[in-house]
Design an enzyme around this catalytic site. Sequence first.
Site, PDB file in Angstrom:
ATOM      1  N   ARG A 106      -3.104   4.962   3.601  1.00 43.69           N
ATOM      2  CA  ARG A 106      -2.461   4.286   2.463  1.00 43.69           C
ATOM      3  C   ARG A 106      -3.448   4.349   1.314  1.00 43.69           C
ATOM      4  O   ARG A 106      -4.559   3.826   1.405  1.00 43.69           O
ATOM      5  CB  ARG A 106      -2.124   2.834   2.807  1.00 43.69           C
ATOM      6  CG  ARG A 106      -1.722   2.019   1.591  1.00 43.69           C
ATOM      7  CD  ARG A 106      -1.142   0.664   1.949  1.00 43.69           C
ATOM      8  NE  ARG A 106       0.170   0.796   2.566  1.00 43.69           N
ATOM      9  CZ  ARG A 106       1.035  -0.211   2.705  1.00 43.69           C
ATOM     10  NH1 ARG A 106       0.739  -1.413   2.258  1.00 43.69           N
ATOM     11  NH2 ARG A 106       2.199  -0.031   3.278  1.00 43.69           N
ATOM     12  N   HIS A 133       6.796   6.365   0.012  1.00 44.96           N
ATOM     13  CA  HIS A 133       6.566   5.497   1.179  1.00 44.96           C
ATOM     14  C   HIS A 133       7.534   5.975   2.279  1.00 44.96           C
ATOM     15  O   HIS A 133       8.491   5.290   2.638  1.00 44.96           O
ATOM     16  CB  HIS A 133       6.834   4.037   0.789  1.00 44.96           C
ATOM     17  CG  HIS A 133       6.281   3.025   1.737  1.00 44.96           C
ATOM     18  ND1 HIS A 133       5.596   3.364   2.890  1.00 44.96           N
ATOM     19  CD2 HIS A 133       6.314   1.656   1.710  1.00 44.96           C
ATOM     20  CE1 HIS A 133       5.239   2.258   3.521  1.00 44.96           C
ATOM     21  NE2 HIS A 133       5.652   1.214   2.829  1.00 44.96           N
ATOM     22  N   GLN A 136       8.418   3.827   5.464  1.00 41.43           N
ATOM     23  CA  GLN A 136       9.338   2.741   5.131  1.00 41.43           C
ATOM     24  C   GLN A 136      10.778   3.269   5.132  1.00 41.43           C
ATOM     25  O   GLN A 136      11.692   2.640   5.686  1.00 41.43           O
ATOM     26  CB  GLN A 136       8.979   2.183   3.739  1.00 41.43           C
ATOM     27  CG  GLN A 136       9.903   1.096   3.254  1.00 41.43           C
ATOM     28  CD  GLN A 136       9.785  -0.180   4.064  1.00 41.43           C
ATOM     29  OE1 GLN A 136       8.699  -0.703   4.242  1.00 41.43           O
ATOM     30  NE2 GLN A 136      10.899  -0.687   4.571  1.00 41.43           N
ATOM     31  N   ASP A 227      12.650  -4.133  -4.457  1.00 42.97           N
ATOM     32  CA  ASP A 227      11.216  -4.159  -4.138  1.00 42.97           C
ATOM     33  C   ASP A 227      10.523  -4.854  -5.310  1.00 42.97           C
ATOM     34  O   ASP A 227      11.144  -5.089  -6.365  1.00 42.97           O
ATOM     35  CB  ASP A 227      10.718  -2.696  -3.963  1.00 42.97           C
ATOM     36  CG  ASP A 227       9.236  -2.609  -3.612  1.00 42.97           C
ATOM     37  OD1 ASP A 227       8.657  -3.606  -3.141  1.00 42.97           O
ATOM     38  OD2 ASP A 227       8.649  -1.521  -3.804  1.00 42.97           O
ATOM     39  N   CYS A 267      11.748  -4.017   1.249  1.00 50.39           N
ATOM     40  CA  CYS A 267      10.664  -3.508   2.106  1.00 50.39           C
ATOM     41  C   CYS A 267       9.625  -4.573   2.406  1.00 50.39           C
ATOM     42  O   CYS A 267       8.872  -4.443   3.365  1.00 50.39           O
ATOM     43  CB  CYS A 267      10.020  -2.291   1.459  1.00 50.39           C
ATOM     44  SG  CYS A 267       9.322  -2.656  -0.155  1.00 50.39           S
ATOM     45  N   ARG A 295      10.347  -0.822  11.386  1.00 49.91           N
ATOM     46  CA  ARG A 295       9.132  -0.051  11.068  1.00 49.91           C
ATOM     47  C   ARG A 295       8.441   0.369  12.375  1.00 49.91           C
ATOM     48  O   ARG A 295       7.972   1.494  12.521  1.00 49.91           O
ATOM     49  CB  ARG A 295       8.162  -0.902  10.232  1.00 49.91           C
ATOM     50  CG  ARG A 295       8.653  -1.319   8.851  1.00 49.91           C
ATOM     51  CD  ARG A 295       8.798  -0.134   7.927  1.00 49.91           C
ATOM     52  NE  ARG A 295       7.587   0.659   7.849  1.00 49.91           N
ATOM     53  CZ  ARG A 295       6.559   0.416   7.030  1.00 49.91           C
ATOM     54  NH1 ARG A 295       6.628  -0.571   6.180  1.00 49.91           N
ATOM     55  NH2 ARG A 295       5.489   1.203   7.026  1.00 49.91           N
TER      56      ARG A 295
HETATM   57  N1  NVA Z   1       6.169  -0.690  -4.168  1.00 47.98           N
HETATM   58  C1  NVA Z   1       5.313  -1.553  -3.382  1.00 47.98           C
HETATM   59  C2  NVA Z   1       5.644  -1.406  -1.933  1.00 47.98           C
HETATM   60  C3  NVA Z   1       4.857  -2.326  -1.032  1.00 47.98           C
HETATM   61  C4  NVA Z   1       5.198  -2.120   0.420  1.00 47.98           C
HETATM   62  C5  NVA Z   1       3.859  -1.221  -3.652  1.00 47.98           C
HETATM   63  O1  NVA Z   1       3.521  -0.031  -3.716  1.00 47.98           O
HETATM   64  O2  NVA Z   1       3.066  -2.140  -3.812  1.00 47.98           O
HETATM   65  N1   CP Z   2       6.681  -2.681   3.469  1.00 50.20           N
HETATM   66  C1   CP Z   2       5.357  -2.506   3.679  1.00 50.20           C
HETATM   67  O1   CP Z   2       4.849  -1.377   3.646  1.00 50.20           O
HETATM   68  O2   CP Z   2       4.675  -3.629   3.922  1.00 50.20           O
HETATM   69  P1   CP Z   2       3.098  -3.756   3.988  1.00 50.20           P
HETATM   70  O3   CP Z   2       2.570  -3.532   2.597  1.00 50.20           O
HETATM   71  O4   CP Z   2       2.852  -5.142   4.486  1.00 50.20           O
HETATM   72  O5   CP Z   2       2.575  -2.701   4.929  1.00 50.20           O
END
Ligand code: NVA
Ligand code: CP
Length: 308
Positions: A106, A133, A136, A227, A267, A295
Amino acid sequence: MLKPNKLANKNFLSSLDITNDEFFHILELAKNFKNKRLNIDLDYKVLGLIFDKASTRTRVSFQVGMSRLGGTTIDLNPTTSQIGRGEPIKDTARVLSRYCDVIAIRTYDHSDLVEYAKWSTKPVINALTNLEHPCQALADFLTIQEEFLDFKDVVLTFIGDGNNVANSLILCGALLGVEVRIACPKGYEPNSLVIKKAYEIYKNKDLLKISNDPNSAVLGANVLYTDVWSSMGEENKKTKKDKCFSGFTIDNDLLSKAEKDAIILHCLPAYRSKEITDEVFESKKNRIFDQAENRLHAQQALLSCLLA
Ligand code: NVA
Ligand code: CP
């Protein structure tokens, strides 16, 4: 049925790294994992986790998933490993490839993920970048399939920021032929290359609609998805975005314009009274926690394919 080893040793950096058949195969495997009809032993395989950003669901679902498959994970915290000191990605990737069998990352720039994959001799999984993502999205479409049984005639409307989650929904929609509508404020549309790619893949180009009008986008929708308005790394844009996104909250009024059978997805994590009201979040339309559970099953399916 597709042979699982088609995906063996492949990277999963983007939703487009799998074909339509492979997507359905992963969904099928995920359902079998969920129903405990599948017993795959990953035989002490090791998943390396590199999270440059916070995570609850992705990290824990990978850890639990791997452990249930008989494998193990190591969580490389960038602040206590040499990653935080700026060791080049190409060196970290080559070293980790000698210890791990698969690596989930990530990070911020998608190009850094691509760089890891270039130097890693083991499969690399996108655990979220600023662009996509895809893990997800596997769980999202598993949840939609559980609800509606197939994707035919399903209309998925995403209200909010044209972010990584929206980009992945668009690409998966194109891959699966699902109608996807994105409604976001002007200037916050999804990535233009993602939209272009999706239009190239969709057989019926009318199935993807990008607009700035949430009210019309929810008409006839079966899935309302949202989101956060400001993603991780955008903390300095929060005040401005909160203002621009007024009118893009999923509330009872917007929900009442969707189909009667409409479900709510998010999500997570969620900010009540920003992208969604508490009332809608807690309503019986909520499938958000099934989605979060999925997930685990979807990633077990993915891991078992990549490590087959
Ligand atoms: N769009 C959000 C998703 C978190 C799971 C982010 O990138 O922070
Ligand atoms: N939806 C998701 O990716 O959650 P986290 O940021 O908690 O991993």
